[in-house]
Design a protein around this motif. Structure first.
Motif, PDB file in Angstrom:
ATOM      1  N   GLY A  32       0.814  -1.202   0.000  1.00  0.00           N
ATOM      2  CA  GLY A  32       0.000   0.000   0.000  1.00  0.00           C
ATOM      3  C   GLY A  32       0.848   1.252   0.000  1.00  0.00           C
ATOM      4  O   GLY A  32       1.980   1.252   0.485  1.00  0.00           O
ATOM      5  N   ASP A  33       0.288   2.318  -0.586  1.00  0.00           N
ATOM      6  CA  ASP A  33       0.905   3.642  -0.556  1.00  0.00           C
ATOM      7  C   ASP A  33      -0.197   4.646  -0.847  1.00  0.00           C
ATOM      8  O   ASP A  33      -0.700   4.722  -1.971  1.00  0.00           O
ATOM      9  CB  ASP A  33       2.031   3.746  -1.586  1.00  0.00           C
ATOM     10  N   ASP A  34      -0.591   5.394   0.184  1.00  0.00           N
ATOM     11  CA  ASP A  34      -1.656   6.379   0.002  1.00  0.00           C
ATOM     12  C   ASP A  34      -1.110   7.792  -0.192  1.00  0.00           C
ATOM     13  O   ASP A  34      -1.857   8.763  -0.136  1.00  0.00           O
ATOM     14  CB  ASP A  34      -2.648   6.322   1.169  1.00  0.00           C
ATOM     15  N   GLY A  35       0.190   7.897  -0.426  1.00  0.00           N
ATOM     16  CA  GLY A  35       0.813   9.203  -0.599  1.00  0.00           C
ATOM     17  C   GLY A  35       1.446   9.722   0.676  1.00  0.00           C
ATOM     18  O   GLY A  35       2.332  10.556   0.638  1.00  0.00           O
ATOM     19  N   THR A  36       0.987   9.218   1.821  1.00  0.00           N
ATOM     20  CA  THR A  36       1.553   9.601   3.113  1.00  0.00           C
ATOM     21  C   THR A  36       2.162   8.394   3.812  1.00  0.00           C
ATOM     22  O   THR A  36       3.267   8.457   4.327  1.00  0.00           O
ATOM     23  CB  THR A  36       0.462  10.221   4.031  1.00  0.00           C
ATOM     24  N   ARG A  37       1.436   7.282   3.801  1.00  0.00           N
ATOM     25  CA  ARG A  37       1.902   6.060   4.457  1.00  0.00           C
ATOM     26  C   ARG A  37       2.208   4.998   3.409  1.00  0.00           C
ATOM     27  O   ARG A  37       1.403   4.749   2.517  1.00  0.00           O
ATOM     28  CB  ARG A  37       0.840   5.535   5.423  1.00  0.00           C
ATOM     29  N   ILE A  38       3.361   4.391   3.570  1.00  0.00           N
ATOM     30  CA  ILE A  38       3.770   3.272   2.722  1.00  0.00           C
ATOM     31  C   ILE A  38       3.747   2.022   3.590  1.00  0.00           C
ATOM     32  O   ILE A  38       4.320   2.020   4.686  1.00  0.00           O
ATOM     33  CB  ILE A  38       5.189   3.483   2.165  1.00  0.00           C
ATOM     34  N   THR A  39       3.090   0.974   3.114  1.00  0.00           N
ATOM     35  CA  THR A  39       3.024  -0.279   3.857  1.00  0.00           C
ATOM     36  C   THR A  39       3.690  -1.367   3.037  1.00  0.00           C
ATOM     37  O   THR A  39       3.429  -1.501   1.840  1.00  0.00           O
ATOM     38  CB  THR A  39       1.564  -0.665   4.158  1.00  0.00           C
ATOM     39  N   VAL A  40       4.572  -2.110   3.715  1.00  0.00           N
ATOM     40  CA  VAL A  40       5.283  -3.217   3.076  1.00  0.00           C
ATOM     41  C   VAL A  40       5.136  -4.461   3.941  1.00  0.00           C
ATOM     42  O   VAL A  40       4.827  -4.373   5.134  1.00  0.00           O
ATOM     43  CB  VAL A  40       6.774  -2.901   2.844  1.00  0.00           C
ATOM     44  N   ARG A  41       5.365  -5.608   3.334  1.00  0.00           N
ATOM     45  CA  ARG A  41       5.342  -6.880   4.068  1.00  0.00           C
ATOM     46  C   ARG A  41       6.626  -7.626   3.756  1.00  0.00           C
ATOM     47  O   ARG A  41       7.036  -7.700   2.597  1.00  0.00           O
ATOM     48  CB  ARG A  41       4.130  -7.702   3.664  1.00  0.00           C
ATOM     49  N   ALA A  42       7.241  -8.167   4.806  1.00  0.00           N
ATOM     50  CA  ALA A  42       8.510  -8.871   4.621  1.00  0.00           C
ATOM     51  C   ALA A  42       8.680  -9.924   5.706  1.00  0.00           C
ATOM     52  O   ALA A  42       8.200  -9.754   6.829  1.00  0.00           O
ATOM     53  CB  ALA A  42       9.673  -7.887   4.693  1.00  0.00           C
ATOM     54  N   PRO A  43       9.383 -10.999   5.379  1.00  0.00           N
ATOM     55  CA  PRO A  43       9.731 -11.973   6.419  1.00  0.00           C
ATOM     56  C   PRO A  43      10.821 -11.392   7.318  1.00  0.00           C
ATOM     57  O   PRO A  43      11.513 -10.440   6.940  1.00  0.00           O
ATOM     58  CB  PRO A  43      10.260 -13.173   5.619  1.00  0.00           C
ATOM     59  N   TRP A  44      10.969 -11.966   8.502  1.00  0.00           N
ATOM     60  CA  TRP A  44      12.048 -11.594   9.418  1.00  0.00           C
ATOM     61  C   TRP A  44      13.346 -11.602   8.621  1.00  0.00           C
ATOM     62  O   TRP A  44      13.705 -12.617   8.020  1.00  0.00           O
ATOM     63  CB  TRP A  44      12.070 -12.561  10.588  1.00  0.00           C
ATOM     64  N   ALA A  45      14.053 -10.481   8.605  1.00  0.00           N
ATOM     65  CA  ALA A  45      15.187 -10.315   7.692  1.00  0.00           C
ATOM     66  C   ALA A  45      16.549 -10.617   8.312  1.00  0.00           C
ATOM     67  O   ALA A  45      17.513 -10.815   7.597  1.00  0.00           O
ATOM     68  CB  ALA A  45      15.194  -8.890   7.135  1.00  0.00           C
ATOM     69  N   ALA A  46      16.646 -10.631   9.612  1.00  0.00           N
ATOM     70  CA  ALA A  46      17.938 -10.884  10.245  1.00  0.00           C
ATOM     71  C   ALA A  46      18.204 -12.385  10.311  1.00  0.00           C
ATOM     72  O   ALA A  46      17.269 -13.190  10.312  1.00  0.00           O
ATOM     73  CB  ALA A  46      17.969 -10.271  11.639  1.00  0.00           C
ATOM     74  N   PRO A  47      19.463 -12.763  10.384  1.00  0.00           N
ATOM     75  CA  PRO A  47      19.761 -14.198  10.495  1.00  0.00           C
ATOM     76  C   PRO A  47      19.401 -14.723  11.883  1.00  0.00           C
ATOM     77  O   PRO A  47      19.597 -14.045  12.887  1.00  0.00           O
ATOM     78  CB  PRO A  47      21.269 -14.269  10.251  1.00  0.00           C
ATOM     79  N   GLY A  48      18.836 -15.920  11.926  1.00  0.00           N
ATOM     80  CA  GLY A  48      18.560 -16.585  13.200  1.00  0.00           C
ATOM     81  C   GLY A  48      17.446 -15.947  14.005  1.00  0.00           C
ATOM     82  O   GLY A  48      16.598 -15.233  13.489  1.00  0.00           O
ATOM     83  N   VAL A  49      17.486 -16.230  15.308  1.00  0.00           N
ATOM     84  CA  VAL A  49      16.462 -15.795  16.254  1.00  0.00           C
ATOM     85  C   VAL A  49      16.986 -14.604  17.045  1.00  0.00           C
ATOM     86  O   VAL A  49      18.157 -14.553  17.408  1.00  0.00           O
ATOM     87  CB  VAL A  49      16.109 -16.954  17.228  1.00  0.00           C
ATOM     88  N   ARG A  50      16.102 -13.655  17.315  1.00  0.00           N
ATOM     89  CA  ARG A  50      16.440 -12.541  18.206  1.00  0.00           C
ATOM     90  C   ARG A  50      15.457 -12.584  19.360  1.00  0.00           C
ATOM     91  O   ARG A  50      14.267 -12.348  19.182  1.00  0.00           O
ATOM     92  CB  ARG A  50      16.354 -11.220  17.451  1.00  0.00           C
ATOM     93  N   ASP A  51      15.953 -12.936  20.533  1.00  0.00           N
ATOM     94  CA  ASP A  51      15.108 -13.071  21.721  1.00  0.00           C
ATOM     95  C   ASP A  51      15.299 -11.847  22.602  1.00  0.00           C
ATOM     96  O   ASP A  51      16.365 -11.629  23.163  1.00  0.00           O
ATOM     97  CB  ASP A  51      15.484 -14.344  22.482  1.00  0.00           C
ATOM     98  N   PHE A  52      14.253 -11.041  22.712  1.00  0.00           N
ATOM     99  CA  PHE A  52      14.297  -9.832  23.527  1.00  0.00           C
ATOM    100  C   PHE A  52      13.867 -10.089  24.967  1.00  0.00           C
ATOM    101  O   PHE A  52      13.916  -9.196  25.792  1.00  0.00           O
ATOM    102  CB  PHE A  52      13.382  -8.757  22.928  1.00  0.00           C
ATOM    103  N   GLY A  53      13.383 -11.292  25.241  1.00  0.00           N
ATOM    104  CA  GLY A  53      12.844 -11.593  26.563  1.00  0.00           C
ATOM    105  C   GLY A  53      11.333 -11.440  26.593  1.00  0.00           C
ATOM    106  O   GLY A  53      10.626 -12.296  27.104  1.00  0.00           O
ATOM    107  N   PHE A  54      10.828 -10.380  26.014  1.00  0.00           N
ATOM    108  CA  PHE A  54       9.383 -10.144  25.958  1.00  0.00           C
ATOM    109  C   PHE A  54       8.782 -10.630  24.643  1.00  0.00           C
ATOM    110  O   PHE A  54       7.570 -10.772  24.527  1.00  0.00           O
ATOM    111  CB  PHE A  54       9.060  -8.659  26.185  1.00  0.00           C
TER     112      PHE A  54
END
Length: 166
Positions: A32-54
């Motif tokens: 989506g792109d309404d001229g103000t907001r652009i919306t994209v969809r993507a898979p998790w891009a970093a390698p492996g797992v990132r565990d923040f605890g929460f």
């Protein structure tokens, strides 16, 4: 904003920069792109797992990312590969700058996490923001960043983020 169709949207490269350096670049489907907001969809891009605890970001997770040309934040809806909502990760950024097939986003260190059920709202990386020196090097940007974090925090605790994204 246009709705998602059966046809895949164009592919953009999201370039997330921090302190003048590229932090990560990844392909994302523009939905989506309404001229103000652009919306994209993507898979998790970093390698492996990132565990923040929460929350854990892991291969298979899908991010629907909302960037604004006129707001100092990005809101990323995070779902598992099976479609279960994990929550929203919000980056405080300068307004997004589209450049052809690239979307340039400058990360300003502050972040907000909102759990799927809305009961947990966490302000993140405020120490990194203080240490960044932005308040001295660009006080207007630092003030805009703090206002953006406060705005998202307030929305998350009152109306939820769904209204912002609807």
């Amino acid at each position: 904003m246009s709705t998602r169709s059966a046809e895949p949207g164009p592919i953009l490269t999201v370039a997330l920069v921090k302190a003048g350096r590229t932090k990560i670049r990844y392909p994302a489907e523009q939905v989506g792109d309404d001229g103000t907001r652009i919306t994209v969809r993507a898979p998790w891009a970093a390698p492996g797992v990132r565990d923040f605890g929460f929350v854990r970001f892991e291969p298979g997770d899908v991010f629907t990312e909302h960037y604004w040309r006129d707001r100092w934040y990005a809101v990323k809806e995070v779902r598992t590969a099976a479609g279960q909502l994990k929550g929203w990760y919000c980056d405080i950024t300068r307004p997004a700058v589209p450049r052809g097939a690239e979307l340039l986003v400058e990360d300003l260190d502050l972040d907000l996490w909102v759990s799927a059920d809305g009961t947990s709202v966490l302000r993140l990386d405020e120490d990194e923001f203080e240490e960044s020196g932005l308040a001295d090097s660009d006080p207007l940007a630092a003030q805009a960043a703090v206002r953006a974090l406060d705005e998202l925090d307030h929305l998350a605790r009152t109306d939820g983020l769904a209204g912002l994204l609807g």
